[in-house]
Design an enzyme around this catalytic site. Sequence first.
Site, PDB file in Angstrom:
ATOM      1  N   HIS A  27       0.838  -1.219   0.000  1.00 41.96           N
ATOM      2  CA  HIS A  27       0.000   0.000   0.000  1.00 41.96           C
ATOM      3  C   HIS A  27       0.868   1.263   0.000  1.00 41.96           C
ATOM      4  CE1 HIS A  27      -3.339  -2.689   1.234  1.00 41.96           C
ATOM      5  NE2 HIS A  27      -2.397  -3.254   1.970  1.00 41.96           N
ATOM      6  N   SER A  38      15.653  21.863 -15.650  1.00 45.06           N
ATOM      7  CA  SER A  38      14.480  22.658 -15.976  1.00 45.06           C
ATOM      8  C   SER A  38      14.942  23.985 -16.577  1.00 45.06           C
ATOM      9  CB  SER A  38      13.671  22.925 -14.707  1.00 45.06           C
ATOM     10  OG  SER A  38      12.877  24.084 -14.850  1.00 45.06           O
ATOM     11  N   LYS A  78      16.437  21.899 -10.498  1.00 43.09           N
ATOM     12  CA  LYS A  78      15.824  20.631 -10.903  1.00 43.09           C
ATOM     13  C   LYS A  78      16.789  19.663 -11.572  1.00 43.09           C
ATOM     14  CE  LYS A  78      12.008  19.609 -10.642  1.00 43.09           C
ATOM     15  NZ  LYS A  78      10.863  19.998 -11.451  1.00 43.09           N
ATOM     16  N   GLU A  86      10.343   8.434 -16.611  1.00 42.73           N
ATOM     17  CA  GLU A  86       9.024   9.031 -16.885  1.00 42.73           C
ATOM     18  C   GLU A  86       8.563   8.715 -18.304  1.00 42.73           C
ATOM     19  OE1 GLU A  86       8.509  13.260 -15.314  1.00 42.73           O
ATOM     20  OE2 GLU A  86      10.649  12.928 -15.100  1.00 42.73           O
TER      21      GLU A  86
END
Length: 462
Positions: free
Chosen positions: A157, A278, A284, A291
């Site tokens: 979970h 970024s 970043k 992804e």
Amino acid sequence: MSEKLWGGRFERSTDEMINDFQASISFDKRLYREDIQGSIAHAKMLARCEIISVDDSEKIIAGLKKILAQIEAGEFEFKTALEDIHMNIEAALTAEIGEAGGRLHTARSRNDQVALDMHLYVRRQACEIRRLLIELQKALVDAAEKNLGVIMPGYTHLQRAQPILFSHHLLAYFEMLTRDGERFAGVYDRANIMPLGAGALAGTTFPIDRNFVADELDFDAVYQNSLDAVSDRDYVLEFLAAASILMVHLSRLSEEIILWCSREFSFVELDDAHCTGSSMMPQKKNPDVPELVRGKAGRVIGHLMAMLTTVKSLPLAYNKDLQEDKEGLFDAIDTVKFSLAVFAQIIAGMKVRAENMRRAVEEDFSNATDLADYLVRKNIPFRQAHEISGKLVHECISRGIYLKDLTLDEFKSFSDRFDADIYEALKPETCVDARNSLGGTATEQVKRQISNAREWLKEAAQ
Ligand code: ARG
């Protein structure tokens, strides 16, 4: 004569827009190798069965080899007016060798020809994907071996559940990829059946030898029903299904890596060479590769759905709808191969933050099951031990401490079975190594998994 190889029956030439609409050459040109390989086997068979002369057959084969060399050298001009790879090559052949070229298509239709090309292509790609899978599996085993001893919380979970070895976690993916490899081996087996000789749909009036063609092209069997031979796309569906399941596995690992890279987890750090920044936020470092792989899983699943939908209400035998089997398949192949290759690099370059994983184990309660198991070993029924342990966890939470911080007297106030050895039982290493059941997370079990995996890789490399 019209430029179309089927122009005889027509008075007017094809509308230009319709031509563009129905042509497949822009994407099926990637079948050129298989198309030529299949045509060479067909030409040999035609001569052997005395359907064409040996002389014509030799001319055809030499011409096809020349065209192959031209295509590979980038010197071949593909024409949209000639629709597809089959007619582009046949037209070039006839231009090259004259009349003999016009005999190649005897006892053959593009329907069984394209089926043959696709079987050969799927077979080859299934092998290439298996090789790439093995590379990624090797990267996983290397990482598992290098990081043996690193303890992390295992999750259910997405809540910390029990301590596990990080290597154990990685090796779970090794197992998944082993099944993927087996699935692609199955795809190969089902594609390993030879459709040529089905003609357009009903077979041919010529005395062909289908088994000869199958032997030439290393097929295990020939289709026994000509209608099935030209209509079957099960092997494409199976390929896409295997590709989808594989991408789902990569997507799950991607999701974990993305989480682990976040500041919240900080369990791993990807190599700078594998991340991007970024344009606005100077701090970043984004895990783009996992992804993208996660995103591309959706794309491959989409191709499977598209193909299932395409074939679901097709009457027998060939329908032009079947031309739609290619772009999705080709894209799935490219996507899977690229994803596997980049993923092997990601895993190899991934830095493991063992101290953060350990902190996540120590500053929490993932050893609570071990507390209960301790009491069971002191002869308390599990259900009662669970209750006592739950109360201890509750006590710790309310005081902002962990189980290891309780004094022995405090432990004893919950059960007189507690002794000084409880502290040893609660250590992450103890919790891990105690799970020495077959396939468990104990170091001994994980070492066994690694050595089995190494053996497996050695055999797979052969
Ligand atoms: N380009 C076609 C395909 O990919 C080849 C078969 C065409 N057959 C036909 N009867 N039009 O399906």
